[in-house]
Write an enzyme that holds these catalytic residues in place. Sequence first.
Site, PDB file in Angstrom:
ATOM      1  N   TYR A  96      31.663  33.136  37.092  1.00 13.21           N
ATOM      2  CA  TYR A  96      32.201  34.480  36.862  1.00 13.21           C
ATOM      3  C   TYR A  96      32.864  34.997  38.134  1.00 13.21           C
ATOM      4  O   TYR A  96      32.577  34.550  39.241  1.00 13.21           O
ATOM      5  CB  TYR A  96      31.105  35.457  36.413  1.00 13.21           C
ATOM      6  CG  TYR A  96      30.059  35.790  37.455  1.00 13.21           C
ATOM      7  CD1 TYR A  96      30.272  36.777  38.415  1.00 13.21           C
ATOM      8  CD2 TYR A  96      28.835  35.113  37.489  1.00 13.21           C
ATOM      9  CE1 TYR A  96      29.314  37.085  39.366  1.00 13.21           C
ATOM     10  CE2 TYR A  96      27.869  35.418  38.445  1.00 13.21           C
ATOM     11  CZ  TYR A  96      28.118  36.405  39.381  1.00 13.21           C
ATOM     12  OH  TYR A  96      27.175  36.708  40.329  1.00 13.21           O
ATOM     13  N   CYS A  97      33.772  35.966  37.941  1.00  6.53           N
ATOM     14  CA  CYS A  97      34.329  36.733  39.058  1.00  6.53           C
ATOM     15  C   CYS A  97      33.944  38.195  38.837  1.00  6.53           C
ATOM     16  O   CYS A  97      32.918  38.472  38.215  1.00  6.53           O
ATOM     17  CB  CYS A  97      35.841  36.533  39.177  1.00  6.53           C
ATOM     18  SG  CYS A  97      36.793  37.157  37.761  1.00  6.53           S
ATOM     19  N   PHE A  98      34.735  39.144  39.297  1.00  5.20           N
ATOM     20  CA  PHE A  98      34.323  40.536  39.174  1.00  5.20           C
ATOM     21  C   PHE A  98      34.432  41.053  37.738  1.00  5.20           C
ATOM     22  O   PHE A  98      33.479  41.589  37.184  1.00  5.20           O
ATOM     23  CB  PHE A  98      35.140  41.428  40.114  1.00  5.20           C
ATOM     24  CG  PHE A  98      34.695  42.864  40.074  1.00  5.20           C
ATOM     25  CD1 PHE A  98      33.424  43.220  40.494  1.00  5.20           C
ATOM     26  CD2 PHE A  98      35.535  43.861  39.586  1.00  5.20           C
ATOM     27  CE1 PHE A  98      32.990  44.548  40.434  1.00  5.20           C
ATOM     28  CE2 PHE A  98      35.112  45.181  39.536  1.00  5.20           C
ATOM     29  CZ  PHE A  98      33.844  45.526  39.953  1.00  5.20           C
ATOM     30  N   SER A 104      38.372  34.158  37.605  1.00  6.60           N
ATOM     31  CA  SER A 104      37.549  33.294  36.757  1.00  6.60           C
ATOM     32  C   SER A 104      38.401  32.270  36.029  1.00  6.60           C
ATOM     33  O   SER A 104      38.075  31.070  35.987  1.00  6.60           O
ATOM     34  CB  SER A 104      36.791  34.124  35.713  1.00  6.60           C
ATOM     35  OG  SER A 104      35.738  34.836  36.287  1.00  6.60           O
TER      36      SER A 104
END
Length: 367
Positions: A96-98, A104
């Site tokens: 995951y990213c933010f 992502s």
Amino acid sequence: MATRPDTDDYLSLFLNDVPLMDVRAPVEFAKGSFPSAENAPLMYDEERHRVGVCYKEKGQDKAIELGHQLVSGDIKAQRLEAWKRFIARHPEGYLYCFRGGLRSHLTQQWIKDSGLDYPLVKGGYKALRRFLIDTLEAQIESGQFRVLSGRTGTGKTRVLMQLPNPVDLEGLANHRGSSFGRQVTPQPTQIDFENRLALAMLKAHHQVGGPIYLEDESRLIGRCALPETLRNRMSASPLLILEQDMAERVAIIRSDYVEDMLASYIARDGEEAGWLNFRDYLLSAIDRIRKRLGGDRYQKLRHLMLEALNQQAATGSLEGHHLWIESLLTDYYDPMYDYQLSQKQGDILVRGKPEAITSWARASFAS
């Protein structure tokens, strides 16, 4: 590797401690993450900063172009190898990213181009964090809580962990909750503490069920703040009052705050520096409550503590610590606790020594 779909089943991720690969920058990860997450950035802090500046000045397309320039060649290969190592160790995990957006999907695509399929968490960190906040508030509102209380030195945390469905607030905050409560390792950030608390509550509810047992705490555990809603629920929750005689309480304090802390400092810093840092830890703790103790009482206790430390350094004897511990309990902590107990709203369910508390709680859980 068989292809697995991307997921938004946040409950399953958290209940099963699914490994998570966090591709945000280290500065983002340090502000808040999850116990099962590891940081494997797409961009490091300086790269992320430069892309952010470019985005503000020139727009998204130029920012994306700069990002590809910064993370290319050997740098890209190194990032990809780090991701592949994570995948090899955690084939059941997710990335995951933010927000579950560009970083992502780019990471996922580069991994796929290397011959691997690896799913992502829809919505990213923001969605996972929102899920924990919402579920924590829901559980605080609807859950049943029982609060283990007792004077300082009765060994509440030890007894708490023998109860049917405990959540160890001090363990989550990595602090024992008093002036002497600092540990040799740092406390989590407030966000990390909240995430740990939400996760612990989630598991207590779904994996065990029934009333959740908490240790009586003030609003702050070190620098970690309990949610106000939880404090309000705890102040009105039924109580279990743990009692110990003074000799046992002194022995528990000596074990926790003298023997164990010295061992921890020596393990971290070595024999000589460990002793000096332990000595500073004890003296700093008494100094922090100087105003609340009052001048005469503070001077007396600090003198007793110095004598005990000098005796310990010279002979290895711990007996001198008994004097300041008993005096501190009798003259400072006990009156403060008695006043706080008088302000509690919850009914007292049971009162007694550890065996009485644990027996009552187990019988109650079984019935």
